[in-house]
Design a protein around this motif. Structure first.
Motif, PDB file in Angstrom:
ATOM      1  N   THR A  82       5.938  -0.561  25.006  1.00  0.00           N
ATOM      2  CA  THR A  82       4.809  -1.329  24.473  1.00  0.00           C
ATOM      3  C   THR A  82       3.510  -0.794  25.061  1.00  0.00           C
ATOM      4  O   THR A  82       3.526   0.058  25.956  1.00  0.00           O
ATOM      5  N   ASN A  83       2.426  -1.310  24.568  1.00  0.00           N
ATOM      6  CA  ASN A  83       1.092  -1.067  25.114  1.00  0.00           C
ATOM      7  C   ASN A  83       1.074  -1.484  26.590  1.00  0.00           C
ATOM      8  O   ASN A  83       1.239  -2.665  26.885  1.00  0.00           O
ATOM      9  N   PHE A 115      -0.896  -4.559  27.616  1.00  0.00           N
ATOM     10  CA  PHE A 115      -0.632  -5.880  27.031  1.00  0.00           C
ATOM     11  C   PHE A 115       0.821  -5.873  26.592  1.00  0.00           C
ATOM     12  O   PHE A 115       1.143  -5.755  25.403  1.00  0.00           O
ATOM     13  N   SER A 116       1.714  -5.947  27.579  1.00  0.00           N
ATOM     14  CA  SER A 116       3.113  -5.623  27.284  1.00  0.00           C
ATOM     15  C   SER A 116       4.014  -6.837  27.139  1.00  0.00           C
ATOM     16  O   SER A 116       5.189  -6.697  26.863  1.00  0.00           O
ATOM     17  N   GLN A 168      10.705 -12.378  20.320  1.00  0.00           N
ATOM     18  CA  GLN A 168      10.239 -11.088  19.819  1.00  0.00           C
ATOM     19  C   GLN A 168      11.161  -9.959  20.260  1.00  0.00           C
ATOM     20  O   GLN A 168      11.446  -9.044  19.492  1.00  0.00           O
ATOM     21  N   LEU A 199      14.220 -10.133  18.218  1.00  0.00           N
ATOM     22  CA  LEU A 199      13.911  -9.668  16.860  1.00  0.00           C
ATOM     23  C   LEU A 199      13.954  -8.147  16.773  1.00  0.00           C
ATOM     24  O   LEU A 199      14.556  -7.576  15.869  1.00  0.00           O
ATOM     25  N   ALA A 233      -0.340 -15.185  16.580  1.00  0.00           N
ATOM     26  CA  ALA A 233       0.902 -14.423  16.772  1.00  0.00           C
ATOM     27  C   ALA A 233       0.721 -12.992  16.279  1.00  0.00           C
ATOM     28  O   ALA A 233       1.210 -12.038  16.896  1.00  0.00           O
ATOM     29  N   ARG A 255      -1.397 -11.030  18.813  1.00  0.00           N
ATOM     30  CA  ARG A 255      -0.609 -10.727  20.002  1.00  0.00           C
ATOM     31  C   ARG A 255       0.353  -9.569  19.725  1.00  0.00           C
ATOM     32  O   ARG A 255       0.468  -8.630  20.525  1.00  0.00           O
ATOM     33  N   ALA A 256       1.038  -9.643  18.584  1.00  0.00           N
ATOM     34  CA  ALA A 256       1.992  -8.588  18.218  1.00  0.00           C
ATOM     35  C   ALA A 256       1.280  -7.247  18.053  1.00  0.00           C
ATOM     36  O   ALA A 256       1.778  -6.199  18.473  1.00  0.00           O
ATOM     37  N   LEU A 308      -1.546  -6.233  19.520  1.00  0.00           N
ATOM     38  CA  LEU A 308      -1.980  -5.679  20.799  1.00  0.00           C
ATOM     39  C   LEU A 308      -0.794  -5.216  21.651  1.00  0.00           C
ATOM     40  O   LEU A 308      -0.896  -4.228  22.386  1.00  0.00           O
ATOM     41  N   ASN A 309       0.346  -5.907  21.528  1.00  0.00           N
ATOM     42  CA  ASN A 309       1.560  -5.444  22.210  1.00  0.00           C
ATOM     43  C   ASN A 309       1.834  -3.977  21.881  1.00  0.00           C
ATOM     44  O   ASN A 309       2.382  -3.240  22.696  1.00  0.00           O
ATOM     45  N   PHE A 310       1.500  -3.587  20.658  1.00  0.00           N
ATOM     46  CA  PHE A 310       1.789  -2.224  20.245  1.00  0.00           C
ATOM     47  C   PHE A 310       0.509  -1.430  19.963  1.00  0.00           C
ATOM     48  O   PHE A 310       0.497  -0.507  19.148  1.00  0.00           O
ATOM     49  N   GLY A 311      -0.559  -1.821  20.684  1.00  0.00           N
ATOM     50  CA  GLY A 311      -1.737  -0.968  20.724  1.00  0.00           C
ATOM     51  C   GLY A 311      -2.634  -0.982  19.494  1.00  0.00           C
ATOM     52  O   GLY A 311      -3.453  -0.076  19.332  1.00  0.00           O
ATOM     53  N   GLY A 371      -2.570 -16.562  20.745  1.00  0.00           N
ATOM     54  CA  GLY A 371      -2.792 -15.134  21.008  1.00  0.00           C
ATOM     55  C   GLY A 371      -2.569 -14.725  22.449  1.00  0.00           C
ATOM     56  O   GLY A 371      -2.492 -13.541  22.754  1.00  0.00           O
ATOM     57  N   SER A 372      -2.442 -15.703  23.366  1.00  0.00           N
ATOM     58  CA  SER A 372      -2.173 -15.424  24.788  1.00  0.00           C
ATOM     59  C   SER A 372      -3.060 -14.324  25.348  1.00  0.00           C
ATOM     60  O   SER A 372      -2.563 -13.420  26.024  1.00  0.00           O
ATOM     61  N   GLY A 373      -4.353 -14.362  25.040  1.00  0.00           N
ATOM     62  CA  GLY A 373      -5.250 -13.372  25.614  1.00  0.00           C
ATOM     63  C   GLY A 373      -5.512 -12.177  24.727  1.00  0.00           C
ATOM     64  O   GLY A 373      -6.337 -11.321  25.063  1.00  0.00           O
ATOM     65  N   ALA A 374      -4.824 -12.090  23.608  1.00  0.00           N
ATOM     66  CA  ALA A 374      -5.013 -10.910  22.740  1.00  0.00           C
ATOM     67  C   ALA A 374      -6.439 -10.813  22.224  1.00  0.00           C
ATOM     68  O   ALA A 374      -6.967  -9.712  22.022  1.00  0.00           O
ATOM     69  N   GLN A 416       6.312 -12.238  12.875  1.00  0.00           N
ATOM     70  CA  GLN A 416       7.464 -11.346  13.009  1.00  0.00           C
ATOM     71  C   GLN A 416       7.276 -10.077  12.178  1.00  0.00           C
ATOM     72  O   GLN A 416       7.619  -8.982  12.607  1.00  0.00           O
ATOM     73  N   LEU A 466       4.846  -7.922  13.886  1.00  0.00           N
ATOM     74  CA  LEU A 466       5.485  -7.327  15.065  1.00  0.00           C
ATOM     75  C   LEU A 466       6.300  -6.092  14.692  1.00  0.00           C
ATOM     76  O   LEU A 466       6.205  -5.045  15.335  1.00  0.00           O
TER      77      LEU A 466
END
Lengths: 228, 228
Positions: free
Chosen positions: A124-125, A128-129, A135, A138, B7, B10-11, B13-16, B38-41, B135, B138
């Protein structure tokens, strides 16, 4: 957390998995938050409850543990795709495989990981991992499904219609060419062959259907009627 | 729904990914439920708001629409992986690409899909195919990330330790062999070579570290001391 169990079950069933095993769930089982979050997944999935990880995986042959960060453990670490490939291979040789997911907050303990044949880490990034449990489930379920999925990577969806034959396509291009010629589109004989090629390419890469070519004939008719 | 926007962010940013565009969000923007989910996204992602899809994608060159079911639309349909490959290729040629996601309940309208160069469908279990918006985002973000990710598919994580050299490995195997011989492990000279091979294989496929071989020497010492 019930919500995580529900999200995990739903993600599993989305990708055709149903053997869910819960180790010592915090709020017991059955759990209403899990069932709500599962959106019907528990109609098909009946989780087995175990008191320890040891018992939960005792009948399996090949078990991989998901972890968010590297541990001081000497183990092979797989990407989700490589993990799915390995599991698929083992399953085809009648081995029972499992993927272990840890607690939402702390993940798996080293004791638990040491029972597994390898580790899965989801790249992941790095800035922000944090993936939540649902998830992670999934993504792994998705990769496992892909191992058995033969959906073509690209398909031209033409619904009920049928691709046009080359013959009818050529009739259309010839008619277009005639009408363009008649309307003074080709300014110089010199450039005409190149422009003809370009126009043919615009339409030939389109994978047109029979019906669409009829529509395009209608377009030409409309313009040529108008111009008269 | 704010939760879906959160969501999705967040997804992403998890993957950039960070270029999020919202078309006419139901509850306006900013939206507290989105920010919570977004937990900070949203510290890294500042969504642009548009009134129509047309405006949202007007500067893009290659746009794919996600749909849950086949439409009566003549378009190429890609798997998530093939879509990511195509987008990656276009991006390397300086084209701006986008993926369009529809409303949670109804998805995209045909009018909206007709603005896109192709369709993405995520293959799922046909009996339980409902993926929510977060999802779907993501899975696409994951596949896009994978295009640029060079994580080895399998790596032996040995932490700070170092793989044992063949020389030290052989010393260990020779010592084990001597001790086994001395303790009457090899019942017949006949079977001895096969058993020696098997034992060497058990350990040689293990990719042992220096430290682990020292540990195994200790194991032999313990047993042989005990036996005396």
């Amino acid at each position: 957390m019930g919500e995580n169990i529900g999200a995990a079950a739903r993600a599993m069933l989305n990708f055709g998995l149903s053997d869910l095993r819960l180790v010592n769930p915090r709020d017991g089982w059955p759990n209403q938050s899990a069932i709500t979050m599962g959106s019907g997944a528990f109609d098909k999935i009946e989780p087995q409850i175990f008191d320890t990880l040891e018992h939960a995986i005792s009948d399996l042959h090949f078990v991989l543990a998901t972890t968010a960060r590297a541990r001081d453990m000497i183990k092979p670490v797989y990407t989700p795709k490589a993990a799915a490939e390995n599991i698929h291979t083992q399953q085809r040789r009648d081995q029972k495989c499992g993927i272990v997911f840890g607690r939402e907050r702390n993940g798996l303990e080293n004791q638990e990981i040491s029972r597994c044949q390898g580790i899965i880490q989801i790249p992941t990034n790095p800035d922000f991992s944090s993936l939540n449990l649902g998830q992670s489930v999934l993504l792994l379920a998705y990769e496992l499904f892909a191992q058995n999925d033969d959906t073509p990577s690209r398909i031209m969806d033409q619904g009920d219609s049928f691709p046009v034959s080359q013959e009818k396509f050529n009739e259309f291009i010839d008619r277009l060419d005639d009408e363009l010629d008649r309307h003074g589109f080709y300014k110089t004989e010199n450039l005409k062959p190149t422009m003809q090629l370009n126009i043919r390419n615009i339409f030939s890469r389109n994978e047109l259907t029979d019906q669409e070519v009829r529509t395009l004939h209608g377009v030409i008719s409309a313009f040529t009627k108008h111009k008269k």
